[in-house]
Design an enzyme around this catalytic site. Structure first.
Site, PDB file in Angstrom:
ATOM      1  N   CYS A 184       0.808  -1.220  -0.055  1.00 48.21           N
ATOM      2  CA  CYS A 184       0.095   0.027   0.109  1.00 48.21           C
ATOM      3  C   CYS A 184       0.793   1.069  -0.097  1.00 48.21           C
ATOM      4  CB  CYS A 184      -1.063   0.167   1.238  1.00 48.21           C
ATOM      5  SG  CYS A 184      -1.694   1.379   1.839  1.00 48.21           S
ATOM      6  N   CYS A 209       0.090   3.811   2.910  1.00 49.80           N
ATOM      7  CA  CYS A 209       0.530   3.112   4.082  1.00 49.80           C
ATOM      8  C   CYS A 209       2.068   3.502   4.232  1.00 49.80           C
ATOM      9  CB  CYS A 209       0.412   1.513   4.182  1.00 49.80           C
ATOM     10  SG  CYS A 209      -1.370   1.154   3.832  1.00 49.80           S
TER      11      CYS A 209
END
Length: 141
Positions: free
Chosen positions: A67, A70
């Protein structure tokens, strides 16, 4: 040496040791669970529950290695761990799918803020340091 002199020396030594243990230069030692200055990586519900029960305020960052957002959030989480009295925990959603489902994580990054063992906030998406610090500070006593 008299008993009074020995007792005075013992008392001074005891105070010195307590100050050294606690590291703040003050009187008696208090039992305080120090807050980690780095995020804790948890694996499973038991480890998360342990962190939530050990620390007053916990920000759980549900993330995935693949991600991008993230990865953008990671330095902010690390800075919050170093700068606040809250504990940061990281939960890999790929390795902990049931745990992510338990907290209704449908997208990453999702952060769940626990205060006094209870869910206090859920934040989806990347947020800035000031926003997250404000949320944390609102739950610190």
């Amino acid at each position: 040496m008299s008993d009074d002199e020995l007792n005075e020396i013992r008392q001074k030594k005891l105070e010195q040791m307590e100050t050294k243990i606690r590291g703040d230069g003050h009187g008696a030692v208090e039992e305080v669970e120090s807050v980690p200055s780095e995020p804790i990586y948890v694996n499973g519900a038991e480890e998360l529950a342990d962190a939530i029960s050990t620390y007053d305020v916990v920000l759980a960052d549900f993330y995935a290695d693949w991600c991008g957002p993230c990865k953008m959030l990671e330095p902010t989480i690390e800075k919050l761990a170093a700068d606040t009295d809250a504990t940061m925990v990281k939960v890999d959603v790929d390795a902990n799918q049931q745990l992510a489902a338990q907290y209704h994580v449908r997208g990453v990054p999702t952060m769940v803020l626990f205060a006094d063992g209870e869910v206090a906030e859920q934040i989806v998406g990347v947020r800035g340091y000031d926003d997250l610090k404000g949320l944390i500070d609102a739950h610190l006593e």
